[in-house]
Design a protein around this motif. Structure first.
Motif, PDB file in Angstrom:
ATOM      1  N   UNK A  24       7.315  -6.441  -8.833  1.00 30.08           N
ATOM      2  CA  UNK A  24       8.011  -5.642  -7.824  1.00 30.08           C
ATOM      3  C   UNK A  24       7.859  -4.158  -8.140  1.00 30.08           C
ATOM      4  N   UNK A  25       7.934  -3.337  -7.121  1.00 30.53           N
ATOM      5  CA  UNK A  25       8.142  -1.900  -7.286  1.00 30.53           C
ATOM      6  C   UNK A  25       9.650  -1.707  -7.378  1.00 30.53           C
ATOM      7  N   UNK A  26      10.083  -0.922  -8.352  1.00 29.46           N
ATOM      8  CA  UNK A  26      11.505  -0.758  -8.631  1.00 29.46           C
ATOM      9  C   UNK A  26      11.962   0.624  -8.160  1.00 29.46           C
ATOM     10  N   UNK A  57      -5.601  -3.617  -8.991  1.00 33.28           N
ATOM     11  CA  UNK A  57      -4.443  -4.364  -9.475  1.00 33.28           C
ATOM     12  C   UNK A  57      -3.379  -4.510  -8.393  1.00 33.28           C
ATOM     13  N   UNK A  58      -3.194  -3.479  -7.574  1.00 31.31           N
ATOM     14  CA  UNK A  58      -2.230  -3.582  -6.483  1.00 31.31           C
ATOM     15  C   UNK A  58      -2.661  -4.667  -5.504  1.00 31.31           C
ATOM     16  N   UNK A  59      -3.928  -4.693  -5.160  1.00 31.80           N
ATOM     17  CA  UNK A  59      -4.418  -5.739  -4.258  1.00 31.80           C
ATOM     18  C   UNK A  59      -4.213  -7.123  -4.882  1.00 31.80           C
ATOM     19  N   UNK A  60      -4.494  -7.244  -6.185  1.00 34.22           N
ATOM     20  CA  UNK A  60      -4.257  -8.510  -6.891  1.00 34.22           C
ATOM     21  C   UNK A  60      -2.776  -8.887  -6.846  1.00 34.22           C
ATOM     22  N   UNK A  76       0.810  -1.224   0.000  1.00 38.88           N
ATOM     23  CA  UNK A  76       0.000   0.000   0.000  1.00 38.88           C
ATOM     24  C   UNK A  76       0.842   1.273   0.000  1.00 38.88           C
ATOM     25  N   UNK A  77       2.033   1.199   0.580  1.00 38.83           N
ATOM     26  CA  UNK A  77       2.908   2.372   0.629  1.00 38.83           C
ATOM     27  C   UNK A  77       3.405   2.789  -0.758  1.00 38.83           C
ATOM     28  N   UNK A  78       3.255   1.930  -1.759  1.00 41.61           N
ATOM     29  CA  UNK A  78       3.683   2.235  -3.131  1.00 41.61           C
ATOM     30  C   UNK A  78       2.533   2.723  -4.001  1.00 41.61           C
ATOM     31  N   UNK A  79       1.325   2.739  -3.460  1.00 41.06           N
ATOM     32  CA  UNK A  79       0.136   3.014  -4.271  1.00 41.06           C
ATOM     33  C   UNK A  79       0.210   4.334  -5.023  1.00 41.06           C
TER      34      UNK A  79
END
Length: 173
Positions: free
Chosen positions: A69-71, A53-56, A21-24
């Motif tokens: 991944x978040x890059x 999509x983030x939850x998925x 969630x911190x990357x949303x």
């Protein structure tokens, strides 16, 4: 490349972290940008769709042990985009995927993130990983070719010629 317990990866210049969630906010901006997601499957996303999509993606990690991944650039902590592995909705298999800010082009970040994701996937036991790129997306085609992925199929999708590449894990051919 180092693997961390939390399934994050570090490379020489990047940190790849499972999304949370911190990357949303960063991911919403990325997926709403037509320069980035205008060429992706299903195009740009609304904030609501990005939240879904983030939850998925979070759930996919829990079930599969791999995912997107978040890059981030290690030196600055800047969010650069996303990279990782996902199930293709068309049933073609597990696919390598990456989408980074246009400002990252020409710096090798996509290649570095994609290489790490591909290695992670094969190490996790995925014998075959595919990737799809539009023929006219020379940058993505170049990255996939540089990674040693082999083009195995050409097909049409929404009026675009698509190229399907594959990487087969050593010893699983």
């Amino acid at each position: 490349m180092q693997l961390h317990v939390a399934r994050g990866i570090t490379t020489a210049r990047l940190s790849l972290l499972p999304p949370g969630p911190e990357h949303l906010d960063d991911i919403i901006r990325l997926k709403a940008d037509p320069r980035v997601f205008g060429v992706m499957l299903h195009g740009v996303r609304t904030p609501e769709r990005t939240r879904e999509e983030l939850q998925d993606d979070i759930e996919f990690w829990t079930v599969r042990g791999y995912g997107i991944w978040s890059v981030f650039e290690r030196a600055t902590g800047d969010f650069l985009g996303i990279a990782g592995l996902m199930e293709r909705p068309d049933g073609r298999g597990v696919a390598l995927r990456y989408a980074l800010w246009p400002e990252c082009r020409g710096k090798g970040f996509a290649r570095e993130a994609a290489r790490a994701a591909l290695a992670f996937g094969h190490a996790a036991g995925l014998p075959r990983i595919i990737a799809v790129a539009r023929r006219d997306n020379a940058a993505s085609v170049g990255v996939l070719t540089d990674l040693g992925m082999r083009q195995v199929l050409t097909y049409q999708h929404q009026g675009q010629e698509m190229l399907l590449f594959e990487s087969v894990a050593p010893g699983s051919a």
